[in-house]
Every structure is written in C-alpha cells, then in structure tokens.
Scaffold this active site. Structure first.
Site, PDB file in Angstrom:
ATOM      1  NE  ARG A  88      -3.689  -1.860   2.513  1.00  0.00           N
ATOM      2  CZ  ARG A  88      -4.758  -1.897   2.697  1.00  0.00           C
ATOM      3  NH1 ARG A  88      -5.656  -0.812   2.877  1.00  0.00           N
ATOM      4  NH2 ARG A  88      -5.426  -3.131   3.082  1.00  0.00           N
ATOM      5  NE  ARG A 127     -16.445  -4.775   4.770  1.00  0.00           N
ATOM      6  CZ  ARG A 127     -15.308  -4.202   4.497  1.00  0.00           C
ATOM      7  NH1 ARG A 127     -14.484  -4.937   3.514  1.00  0.00           N
ATOM      8  NH2 ARG A 127     -14.253  -3.308   5.248  1.00  0.00           N
ATOM      9  NE  ARG A 171     -11.082   1.201   5.865  1.00  0.00           N
ATOM     10  CZ  ARG A 171     -12.064   0.410   5.678  1.00  0.00           C
ATOM     11  NH1 ARG A 171     -13.239   0.832   6.127  1.00  0.00           N
ATOM     12  NH2 ARG A 171     -12.023  -0.564   4.926  1.00  0.00           N
TER      13      ARG A 171
END
Ligand code: AP5
Length: 220
Positions: A88, A127, A171
């Site tokens: 990342r 989710r 995020r």
C-alpha cells in the site's frame, strides 16, 4: 504466479481474492485479515496495529513488511500468491520486490479493481463479515441466507469497527494519498491491468480471470 489485487477500501479485493485464489490454487494473503487475527489473539502486533486501524491509518511499513515477509516464506506460498491489500506504499512495494528477487521470482501482474467513490461508501457501510472464515456479505447486494449467519460455516456475522462513516472517509483519504501512487508505479512496469469492479461478483471475477489469462497467453 504472484499477483497483487490493488483497489480502494470496498473495491472488492477480499471478495475476489478468496475466489480467484481457490480457482487458481494460489495462497491468499490479506494483511488486513492478518492484523485482525493478531488483534483477536491479543498479541503485541495486534495491539500495535489496532492503534492505527481504528483511526483508518496505515500500520507503519516496518511492522507490515516484517509480518508479510515472514508469511511469504511459508511453504504454501511456493506455488504463487494473491496479495490482497499489500503493498500500500512505495516502501512496501520495494520491500516485496527485493524479497521476491532473492527467490528468483517477481510480481507477474497487478489487478487494479476500479470502483467509484460513492459506490465504495455504500458497500462498506452495508458490509457484514464472518467472524470465523472472513467471508464478506452485504446487507443489500449479497445478504446471507439466514440473517447474522455465514452461509459457508454458520459463523456469526459482524460489522468492522473501521466501517464507521468517519473512519471510512479517512481510509479513502489514505488510499488516494498513499496507495494510489502505486497505480502509476505498476503502470510504468507494464504489469498493471485495470478491471471494472462494478457488476455482479461473478462478472468482476470473469474480468479478473480474463486479465490473468491474457498475460499467460502473451507469454507463450
Ligand atoms: P483491509 O482489511 O485490507 O481493508 P481495505 O483495504 O480497506 O479493504 P476492505 O477489506 O475494506 O475492502 P475490500 O476491497 O476487500 O472489499 P470487500 O471484498 O470486503 O485493511 C484494514 C486496515 O488494516 C487498513 O485500514 C490498515 O490500517 C491496515 N492494513 C492492512 N493492510 C495494510 C498494509 N499493507 N499496510 C499498512 N496497513 C495495512 O467488499 C466490500 C463490500 O462490498 C462487501 O460487503 C462485499 O460483499 C461487497 N461487494 C464486493 N464485490 C461487490 C460487487 N461486485 N458488487 C456489489 N457489492 C460487492
């Protein structure tokens, strides 16, 4: 085959990596799952990672890279790996490349799963995940057959702490600032293929498998 699944939070990396890894008989390494597992066990690594994850920040490179390098030394990684959520940062990218070169290996392909920001927000806020086998569900688009229970293992479903609206926003910010530069990096190496991440899970999977096959065909 060593493949990276790159994409923003909620792009479907975990959903697709689990299926594609099974189909191609590759190991599936998800650094987010590894950190959550360490938290569940209450290890020092888990406690350290929690400090960053609950704020939506990246866990520092030195911690993440050490964990990942130990994991890829395991025998099940010899046939190939799908990396889900790693690398990342550019520092993680370099560390992975170096480690693979030492074993005369290299990343074969980087699949960038592209999904618009609005859709990412909808996906993450709906989710639910299985506590036991990590299978992700969505309360609208892919609900479990029995509410709160995993179809695969009957485990309990829960919502992640970092799927709160403010943490999701952080995020996404972190993704665009620190991980999106990897799209250019891997484009320059000729390894990146963009796949449309919108459509049914099966449609997206087909796009990914086609992208991976195209490369094998070109190599012969
Ligand atoms: P991690 O667990 O990797 O989270 P993430 O990258 O933010 O990705 P997500 O798991 O949220 O999304 P996904 O792309 O896997 O989507 P999913 O398939 O679940 O990382 C968490 C944290 O750990 C990080 O914030 C960081 O702190 C730390 N961390 C991890 N790796 C690190 C690293 N390398 N360096 C530093 N720190 C690190 O799908 C999402 C939802 O959409 C689900 O509900 C699913 O059912 C649904 N869905 C999937 N596909 C579709 C579709 N085609 N149509 C409709 N809905 C769909």
């Amino acid at each position: 085959m060593y493949v990276i699944f790159l994409g923003a939070p909620g792009a479907g990396k975990g959903t697709q990596a689990a299926e594609v890894a099974k189909e191609l008989k590759l190991a599936h390494i998800a650094t987010g799952d590894m950190f959550r597992d360490a938290q569940k066990k209450g290890t020092a690594l888990g406690l350290k990672a929690k400090e960053y994850m609950e704020k939506g920040k990246l866990v520092p490179d030195e911690i993440t890279v050490a964990m990942l390098l130990e994991r890829i030394a395991a025998p099940d990684c010899r046939q190939g790996v799908i990396f889900d959520g790693f690398p990342r940062t550019l520092a993680q990218t370099e560390a992975l490349d170096k480690s693979l070169v030492k074993q005369s290996k290299a990343i074969d392909k980087v699949i960038f799963i592209k999904v618009a920001e609005e859709e990412l927000l909808t996906r993450l806020s709906g989710r639910w995940i299985c506590r036991q086998c990590q299978t992700p569900y969505h309360e609208v688009t892919s609900p479990p057959k029995i509410k709160g229970k995993c179809d695969r293992c009957s485990g309990e479903l829960y919502q992640r702490d970092d799927d709160k609206p403010t943490t999701i926003k952080e995020r996404l910010k972190v993704f665009f600032a620190q991980t999106a530069p990897l799209i250019d990096y891997y484009t320059r190496t000729g390894k990146l293929v963009e796949v449309n991440g919108v459509g049914t899970v099966e449609e997206v999977q087909k796009g990914i498998l086609n992208a991976l096959k195209r490369r094998s065909a070109g190599r012969k």
